[in-house]
Design an enzyme around this catalytic site. Structure first.
Site, PDB file in Angstrom:
ATOM      1  N   GLY A 179      -5.906  48.894  57.913  1.00 18.71           N
ATOM      2  CA  GLY A 179      -5.442  47.655  57.308  1.00 18.71           C
ATOM      3  C   GLY A 179      -4.772  46.539  58.751  1.00 18.71           C
ATOM      4  O   GLY A 179      -4.517  47.250  59.842  1.00 18.71           O
TER       5      GLY A 179
ATOM      6  N   GLN B 294       0.326  40.162  62.386  1.00 18.89           N
ATOM      7  CA  GLN B 294       0.245  41.204  63.471  1.00 18.89           C
ATOM      8  C   GLN B 294      -0.407  40.669  64.387  1.00 18.89           C
ATOM      9  O   GLN B 294      -0.320  41.090  65.983  1.00 18.89           O
ATOM     10  CB  GLN B 294      -0.340  42.510  63.260  1.00 18.89           C
ATOM     11  CG  GLN B 294       0.431  43.298  61.932  1.00 18.89           C
ATOM     12  CD  GLN B 294      -0.314  44.616  61.699  1.00 18.89           C
ATOM     13  OE1 GLN B 294      -1.150  44.531  60.698  1.00 18.89           O
ATOM     14  NE2 GLN B 294       0.072  45.709  62.360  1.00 18.89           N
TER      15      GLN B 294
ATOM     16  N   CYS C 213       1.777  52.106  61.789  1.00 17.96           N
ATOM     17  CA  CYS C 213       1.295  50.825  61.781  1.00 17.96           C
ATOM     18  C   CYS C 213       0.780  50.501  63.491  1.00 17.96           C
ATOM     19  O   CYS C 213       1.434  51.092  64.219  1.00 17.96           O
ATOM     20  CB  CYS C 213       2.626  50.212  61.802  1.00 17.96           C
ATOM     21  SG  CYS C 213       2.697  48.471  61.616  1.00 17.96           S
ATOM     22  N   LEU C 214      -0.069  49.665  63.191  1.00 20.68           N
ATOM     23  CA  LEU C 214      -0.637  49.355  64.814  1.00 20.68           C
ATOM     24  C   LEU C 214       0.214  48.584  65.515  1.00 20.68           C
ATOM     25  O   LEU C 214       0.268  48.578  66.605  1.00 20.68           O
ATOM     26  CB  LEU C 214      -1.824  48.528  64.565  1.00 20.68           C
ATOM     27  CG  LEU C 214      -3.243  49.162  63.932  1.00 20.68           C
ATOM     28  CD1 LEU C 214      -4.349  48.352  63.450  1.00 20.68           C
ATOM     29  CD2 LEU C 214      -3.551  50.471  64.681  1.00 20.68           C
TER      30      LEU C 214
ATOM     31  N   HIS D  12       2.007  47.706  52.447  1.00 18.20           N
ATOM     32  CA  HIS D  12       2.287  47.619  53.710  1.00 18.20           C
ATOM     33  C   HIS D  12       2.126  46.552  54.222  1.00 18.20           C
ATOM     34  O   HIS D  12       2.594  45.540  55.125  1.00 18.20           O
ATOM     35  CB  HIS D  12       1.612  48.795  54.512  1.00 18.20           C
ATOM     36  CG  HIS D  12       1.760  48.928  56.151  1.00 18.20           C
ATOM     37  ND1 HIS D  12       2.575  50.019  56.357  1.00 18.20           N
ATOM     38  CD2 HIS D  12       1.309  48.287  56.833  1.00 18.20           C
ATOM     39  CE1 HIS D  12       2.469  49.899  57.785  1.00 18.20           C
ATOM     40  NE2 HIS D  12       1.810  48.716  58.142  1.00 18.20           N
ATOM     41  N   GLU D  13       0.821  45.868  54.071  1.00 19.80           N
ATOM     42  CA  GLU D  13       0.169  44.575  54.599  1.00 19.80           C
ATOM     43  C   GLU D  13       0.818  43.442  54.098  1.00 19.80           C
ATOM     44  O   GLU D  13       1.226  42.357  54.821  1.00 19.80           O
ATOM     45  CB  GLU D  13      -1.272  44.337  54.500  1.00 19.80           C
ATOM     46  CG  GLU D  13      -2.188  45.495  54.875  1.00 19.80           C
ATOM     47  CD  GLU D  13      -1.839  45.943  56.278  1.00 19.80           C
ATOM     48  OE1 GLU D  13      -1.373  45.023  57.006  1.00 19.80           O
ATOM     49  OE2 GLU D  13      -2.231  47.147  56.476  1.00 19.80           O
TER      50      GLU D  13
ATOM     51  N   HIS E  50       4.109  42.922  56.006  1.00 18.95           N
ATOM     52  CA  HIS E  50       3.825  42.041  57.154  1.00 18.95           C
ATOM     53  C   HIS E  50       3.893  40.604  56.989  1.00 18.95           C
ATOM     54  O   HIS E  50       4.372  39.766  57.931  1.00 18.95           O
ATOM     55  CB  HIS E  50       2.365  42.587  57.990  1.00 18.95           C
ATOM     56  CG  HIS E  50       2.568  43.826  58.612  1.00 18.95           C
ATOM     57  ND1 HIS E  50       3.383  44.025  59.802  1.00 18.95           N
ATOM     58  CD2 HIS E  50       1.874  44.729  58.406  1.00 18.95           C
ATOM     59  CE1 HIS E  50       3.150  45.192  60.285  1.00 18.95           C
ATOM     60  NE2 HIS E  50       2.129  45.856  59.568  1.00 18.95           N
TER      61      HIS E  50
HETATM   62  O1  GNR Z   1      -3.799  51.862  60.275  1.00 16.06           O
HETATM   63  C1  GNR Z   1      -2.804  52.225  59.440  1.00 16.06           C
HETATM   64  N1  GNR Z   1      -2.717  53.312  58.766  1.00 16.06           N
HETATM   65  C2  GNR Z   1      -1.523  53.338  57.592  1.00 16.06           C
HETATM   66  C3  GNR Z   1      -1.418  54.646  57.270  1.00 16.06           C
HETATM   67  C4  GNR Z   1      -0.466  54.587  56.207  1.00 16.06           C
HETATM   68  C5  GNR Z   1       0.110  53.745  55.703  1.00 16.06           C
HETATM   69  C6  GNR Z   1      -0.203  52.378  56.249  1.00 16.06           C
HETATM   70  C7  GNR Z   1      -1.239  52.098  57.284  1.00 16.06           C
HETATM   71  S1  GNR Z   1      -1.328  50.469  57.659  1.00 16.06           S
HETATM   72  C8  GNR Z   1      -1.980  50.875  59.510  1.00 16.06           C
HETATM   73  C9  GNR Z   1      -2.462  49.552  59.956  1.00 16.06           C
HETATM   74  C10 GNR Z   1      -1.323  48.742  60.098  1.00 16.06           C
HETATM   75  O2  GNR Z   1      -0.380  48.643  61.017  1.00 16.06           O
HETATM   76  N2  GNR Z   1      -1.332  47.669  59.212  1.00 16.06           N
HETATM   77  O3  GNR Z   1      -0.443  46.732  59.232  1.00 16.06           O
HETATM   78 NI    NI Z   2       1.154  47.783  60.059  1.00 16.47          NI
END
Ligand code: GNR
Ligand code: NI
Length: 172
Positions: A46, A51, A94-95, A136-137, A140
């Site tokens: 995601g 980001q 999270c990236l 999660h997204e 952000h």
């Molecule tokens: O790549 C991602 N893996 C992930 C694993 C578990 C819960 C959420 C994520 S999102 C993350 C990519 C990211 O940072 N998206 O904002």
């Molecule tokens: Ni993230």
């Protein structure tokens, strides 16, 4: 297409609140394509516009395994409604916080209303990894990170290590 730079915690720009998208045009679709390219290149599932330093309510997701066909999902102006508040524990990464993985509890089932890349409204009910990822997204877009759900001690430890790593990368 071009790769976008992913901001890393504790960059204050990750705390900015994204603004609603007012219209879906070719320029926005170009941004969406760049976000997918950036997400796939980083092996993420995601990516939220925040980001990549874009303050728009826009996110992309693809939770398909790498050996499967791609299943790209686009959510513009997403609105989440909790369908089942039962907390579900999932290990998140999270990236923008590369290298750290911690368990987070979130509602297990949600409904999302959003626009797709053609500006058409759609609705999706999500459970499991997709529900985790959508929440999660959308966090952000509101300036929130998964580390905000951890203890102060854990978050501080991650922040200190990230800052140290960023200093080393600068001087390398
Ligand atoms: O790549 C991602 N893996 C992930 C694993 C578990 C819960 C959420 C994520 S999102 C993350 C990519 C990211 O940072 N998206 O904002
Ligand atoms: Ni993230």
């Amino acid at each position: 297409m071009s790769l976008l730079e992913i901001l890393e915690y504790p960059d204050p720009r990750l705390r900015k609140k994204a603004l609603a998208v007012s219209g879906v045009d070719d320029e926005l679709r170009q941004t969406i394509d760049d976000m997918f390219e950036t997400m796939y290149a980083a092996s993420g599932i995601g990516l939220a516009a925040t980001q990549v330093n874009i303050q728009k309510r826009l996110l992309v997701i693809d939770i398909a395994d790498e050996d499967e066909q791609r299943q790209p999902l686009v959510f513009i102006n997403p609105e989440i409604e909790v369908l089942d508040p039962e907390p579900h524990r999932h290990e998140e990464g999270c990236l923008s916080v590369p290298g750290y993985f911690e368990f987070v509890e979130r509602p297990r089932k949600v409904r999302v209303n959003a626009l797709d890349r053609n500006g058409e409204a759609f609705e999706m009910v999500a459970e499991g990894l997709l529900a985790v990822c959508i929440q999660h997204e959308v966090d952000h877009l509101d300036g929130k990170l998964f580390v905000d759900y951890l203890s102060v001690l854990k978050r501080q430890r991650i922040k200190t290590k990230m800052e140290k790593e960023q200093r080393q990368n600068l001087s390398a």
